[in-house]
Design a protein around this motif. Structure first.
Motif, short mmCIF file in Angstrom:
data_model
loop_
_atom_site.label_atom_id
_atom_site.label_comp_id
_atom_site.label_asym_id
_atom_site.label_seq_id
_atom_site.Cartn_x
_atom_site.Cartn_y
_atom_site.Cartn_z
N ASN B 62 -12.51 31.87 -81.18
CA ASN B 62 -11.51 31.00 -81.81
C ASN B 62 -10.66 30.26 -80.81
OD1 ASN B 62 -11.57 30.81 -84.64
ND2 ASN B 62 -11.09 32.98 -84.75
N ALA B 63 -10.44 30.86 -79.66
CA ALA B 63 -9.60 30.22 -78.64
C ALA B 63 -10.04 30.70 -77.27
CB ALA B 63 -8.14 30.55 -78.88
N VAL B 64 -10.91 29.93 -76.66
CA VAL B 64 -11.41 30.28 -75.34
C VAL B 64 -10.69 29.40 -74.31
CG1 VAL B 64 -13.47 30.48 -73.90
CG2 VAL B 64 -13.65 30.77 -76.38
N PRO B 65 -9.94 30.00 -73.40
CA PRO B 65 -9.21 29.18 -72.42
C PRO B 65 -10.16 28.54 -71.41
CG PRO B 65 -8.90 31.52 -71.97
CD PRO B 65 -9.69 31.44 -73.23
N VAL B 66 -9.98 27.24 -71.22
CA VAL B 66 -10.85 26.49 -70.31
C VAL B 66 -9.98 25.64 -69.41
CG1 VAL B 66 -12.61 24.67 -70.21
CG2 VAL B 66 -12.75 26.42 -71.99
N THR B 67 -10.30 25.61 -68.12
CA THR B 67 -9.62 24.73 -67.18
C THR B 67 -10.64 23.81 -66.56
OG1 THR B 67 -8.09 26.51 -66.68
CG2 THR B 67 -8.08 24.65 -65.17
N VAL B 68 -10.34 22.51 -66.58
CA VAL B 68 -11.23 21.54 -65.97
C VAL B 68 -10.45 20.82 -64.89
CG1 VAL B 68 -12.59 19.45 -66.34
CG2 VAL B 68 -12.49 21.19 -68.12
N SER B 69 -10.99 20.78 -63.67
CA SER B 69 -10.32 19.98 -62.66
C SER B 69 -11.34 19.14 -61.92
CB SER B 69 -9.51 20.86 -61.70
OG SER B 69 -10.36 21.77 -61.07
N VAL B 70 -10.90 17.95 -61.52
CA VAL B 70 -11.77 17.01 -60.84
C VAL B 70 -11.11 16.63 -59.53
CG1 VAL B 70 -13.04 14.84 -61.06
CG2 VAL B 70 -12.39 16.10 -63.12
N GLU B 71 -11.88 16.71 -58.47
CA GLU B 71 -11.39 16.33 -57.14
C GLU B 71 -11.15 14.83 -57.10
OE1 GLU B 71 -13.75 17.18 -53.57
OE2 GLU B 71 -14.22 19.04 -54.64
#
Lengths: 109, 148
Positions: B62-71
């Motif tokens: 239901n709530a999966v923490p995701v972090t996206v970062s781009v150089e």
């Protein structure tokens, strides 16, 4: 139900010039994905927050388009580069065109 | 909470009886996901520059923490224009689209995602010069998050 919807933001109030500041936002919203059925077996119609716009001194910082796969009470954390004292403004919009805004001032020391 | 658990168990049992085919029909395929991403960002993305952080196993879809970062420098000359996030095992492939400006300072976002089943998250980042970068990650989901 729409009365329960409340945006929350967390961001520091002061910053150095040019500092990249983290912003955390959350809006309490059920984000009905249109897949769920209620007790009587009827499909609950889709009703989600589909957009978040962030501006700083009315200049665009970030635009987010949310789909049904974003969890309920959408939490978003991101960054903004602060060059001068100003106001961060957030606008959320949902499928019924309801919108909620929140503001936060950042002072450059 | 108990009622919900009971419901989920019944659902799982029903789904098992109904067979895998039903489940397959209800979810996006990797092809649809690719199509969604290619409609959003035209071109062939390369590997690299994008970091996708997410748990290997998500207990609750239901709530999966995701972090996206781009150089990226995130200057007026060189910045990340957009980030597209898709999931290939949900009923709809799209998750979220982020459009950045140099004022973002840093192309990094955190959000929480709903995942219906074990599947792959795919991220495509579009730079201001039009080049595309991608990253993907498989997430195992114990309890799906697409509602009963």
């Amino acid at each position: 139900m729409a009365d329960d919807i409340k945006p929350r933001i967390r961001v520091q109030n002061t910053a150095r010039k040019g500092e990249v500041v983290e912003v955390k936002t959350l809006i309490t919203h059920p984000m009905e994905n249109g897949q769920r059925k209620d007790a009587s077996g009827k499909v609950v119609p889709r009703m989600i927050v589909n957009a978040l716009k962030v501006t700083y001194n009315d200049k665009p910082v970030m635009d987010v388009k949310l789909e049904t796969a974003v969890a309920a009470n959408p939490f978003m954390a991101f960054f903004v580069k602060v060059e001068e004292t100003g106001t961060l403004k957030f606008t959320w919009t949902d499928d019924e065109k309801n919108s909620w805004t929140a503001e936060s001032k950042i002072e450059v020391a | 909470m108990n009622a919900m658990t009971a419901l989920l168990t019944r659902r799982t049992a029903l789904a098992a009886i109904a067979g895998v085919i039903v489940a397959r029909n209800a979810s996006a395929t990797p092809e649809q996901t690719k199509e969604w991403l290619s409609t959003a960002a035209k071109g062939t993305p390369r590997e690299g520059k994008v970091t996708l952080k997410a748990p290997e196993i998500a207990e609750n879809g239901n709530a999966v923490p995701v972090t996206v970062s781009v150089e990226s420098e995130m200057t007026a000359k060189s910045y990340v224009k957009a980030v597209y996030i898709a999931a290939d095992g949900n009923p709809n492939p799209g998750v979220a689209t982020y459009e950045f400006t140099p004022m973002s300072g840093k192309a990094e976002v955190q959000l929480r995602v709903r995942l219906a089943q074990t599947q792959k998250l795919v991220v495509v980042a579009e730079m201001n010069d039009g080049t595309l970068y991608t990253a993907s990650r498989e997430i195992k989901v114990t309890i799906g998050g697409c509602g009963g």
